[in-house]
Motif scaffolding. Structure first.
Motif, mmCIF file in Angstrom:
data_model
loop_
_atom_site.group_PDB
_atom_site.id
_atom_site.type_symbol
_atom_site.label_atom_id
_atom_site.label_comp_id
_atom_site.label_asym_id
_atom_site.label_seq_id
_atom_site.Cartn_x
_atom_site.Cartn_y
_atom_site.Cartn_z
ATOM 1 N N THR A 59 2.664 17.017 -22.015
ATOM 2 C CA THR A 59 2.995 17.515 -20.681
ATOM 3 C C THR A 59 3.661 18.880 -20.808
ATOM 4 O OG1 THR A 59 3.331 15.253 -19.913
ATOM 5 C CG2 THR A 59 4.263 17.018 -18.552
ATOM 6 N N THR A 67 9.459 16.383 -13.405
ATOM 7 C CA THR A 67 9.285 14.944 -13.194
ATOM 8 C C THR A 67 10.544 14.182 -13.581
ATOM 9 O OG1 THR A 67 8.221 14.739 -15.370
ATOM 10 C CG2 THR A 67 6.782 15.015 -13.453
ATOM 11 N N ARG A 71 12.767 11.742 -11.093
ATOM 12 C CA ARG A 71 13.248 10.397 -11.408
ATOM 13 C C ARG A 71 14.756 10.274 -11.198
ATOM 14 N NH1 ARG A 71 9.103 10.869 -15.372
ATOM 15 N NH2 ARG A 71 7.540 9.223 -15.090
ATOM 16 N N GLY A 78 10.341 20.198 -8.599
ATOM 17 C CA GLY A 78 8.914 19.961 -8.381
ATOM 18 C C GLY A 78 8.370 20.793 -7.246
ATOM 19 N N ARG A 98 1.218 15.023 -11.371
ATOM 20 C CA ARG A 98 2.326 14.583 -12.228
ATOM 21 C C ARG A 98 3.511 14.131 -11.387
ATOM 22 N NH1 ARG A 98 1.538 13.450 -17.678
ATOM 23 N NH2 ARG A 98 -0.450 14.419 -18.173
ATOM 24 N N LEU A 99 3.788 14.858 -10.333
ATOM 25 C CA LEU A 99 4.875 14.452 -9.440
ATOM 26 C C LEU A 99 4.528 13.150 -8.723
ATOM 27 C CD1 LEU A 99 5.788 17.911 -7.890
ATOM 28 C CD2 LEU A 99 7.208 16.572 -9.453
ATOM 29 N N VAL A 102 5.138 9.777 -10.370
ATOM 30 C CA VAL A 102 6.510 9.271 -10.455
ATOM 31 C C VAL A 102 6.809 8.329 -9.297
ATOM 32 C CG1 VAL A 102 8.960 9.931 -10.479
ATOM 33 C CG2 VAL A 102 7.271 11.361 -11.657
#
Length: 369
Positions: A59, A67, A71, A78, A98-99, A102
């Motif tokens: 990544t 990310t 979390r 982001g 990718r976001l 989560v």
């Protein structure tokens, strides 16, 4: 045939036959046992126990930071990355997905983002894609015939919610193709008619005609296992590759279509379908033209490594395996119940095809180095 010629044929033929039998036995053993008993480090590869199937590639650091922040409840990094992507639509999609990945695990950050910026199109687009991931989580990875009616009903419900949320996001940012990618992806699960899919696709390509990730998802719609056929999938792949700019990574689409067709057969999961030299050459050229750290290149490299292995080009396949490792969580390996085992068998076959290394390969960096 004169006795002398018969004797000569036997003398020449026996070693050839013995070599063919020996080679076949080695290939069968590699296909069965992978690299067990092989010195993979001599080929610049990592030991099997160091392979990681959790990702198809590393990544990007800034995306990993964003990310992680999500979390921990902070949506701002982001949001900043999405804004910075501008109209680099493939880059934007990589960050957005990718976001969105989560959210099924922890969505407080996304709720906070939407609360603080209720009209933010980026937040809406992320939410739509997160709903899509939730839908696929609800369905599971099995075949429809093996999936319970309750799970399938939940799948369709969440897909419809993702589709509607994506439509709302598209209204907030009319120029952005990202919500349309979500709609195109949802379309196959919703089994939308061809004409309706084509309308969605027209809207998407009007905004981003060569969107890499969109084409991968659209190809799935046209595959026989979803809403199309082998013929329609191949036609879509060939047309998209032919109309793409020179050295485009969309050249991988014919390889994808061939693999999907091969999947329809019985038996174990194949490495890939058969490919003309021109298709392999096009993918080679495209990969050489993009930076090695481009996330799209990793997806393409997994597919090309498999295709080259199947084509018997072991030495060239090993070049790609070296770049990919330790990350082996990409297709076609992930179609197997044990992606690491499938990947390991493929590189074992490549080693057998390549023969002994002429020189000791350079040491392979360990994960994270």
């Amino acid at each position: 045939m004169p006795p002398l010629l018969q004797y000569t044929a036997i003398v020449i033929g026996l070693p050839v036959l013995a070599w063919a039998l020996w080679s076949s036995a080695r290939l069968a053993r590699a296909n069965r046992n992978g690299t067990a008993g092989m010195d993979v480090t001599a080929y610049g590869l990592l030991p099997r126990e160091e392979l990681d199937a959790s990702e198809y590639g590393p990544t990007a650091p800034e995306v990993a930071d964003a990310t992680l922040a999500a979390r921990q409840g902070d949506w701002r990094p982001g949001a900043a990355l999405l804004a910075a992507a501008g109209q680099d639509w493939d880059r934007r999609w990589y960050v957005l997905t990718r976001l969105a990945q989560v959210a099924p695990e922890e969505d407080a950050w996304l709720t906070a983002w939407r609360t603080e910026r209720p009209g933010d199109p980026d937040a809406a687009a992320v939410h739509a894609q997160a709903l899509l991931y939730l839908a696929w989580h609800a369905r599971g990875a099995g075949y429809a015939k093996d999936t319970s009616a309750d799970r399938l009903a939940r799948f369709k419900q969440l897909l419809q919610a993702a589709f509607e949320e994506a439509r709302s996001a598209a209204a907030l940012a009319p120029h952005d193709p990202s919500p349309w990618v979500t709609m195109v992806t949802a379309a196959r699960g919703l089994v939308l008619p061809h004409e309706e899919f084509r309308r969605l696709w027209s809207e998407l390509t009007a905004r981003a005609p060569h969107h890499f990730y969109a084409h991968l998802n659209a190809l799935q719609y046209w595959c026989a296992k979803w809403c199309g056929s082998d013929r329609l999938a191949h036609r879509f792949a060939q047309d998209a590759a032919a109309s793409a700019p020179p050295q485009s990574l969309l050249s991988v689409l014919p390889l994808e279509a061939a693999f999907e067709q091969a999947l329809q057969g019985s038996g174990t999961v194949p490495l890939a379908g058969r490919h003309p030299k021109s298709e392999l050459d096009a993918v080679r050229t495209a990969l050489a033209a993009v930076p090695a750290d481009d996330p799209r290149s990793r997806l393409v490299r997994h597919r090309l490594a498999a295709a080259l292995t199947l084509a018997g080009k072991g030495s060239e396949a090993l070049e790609h395996f070296r770049v990919l490792e330790p990350w082996v969580g990409g297709e076609p390996w992930t179609y197997h119940a044990n992606p690491i085992a499938m990947y390991d068998r493929a590189r074992a076959l490549a080693i057998v095809k390549a023969g002994k290394p002429r020189t000791k390969a350079a040491p392979v960096p360990t994960a994270g180095s």
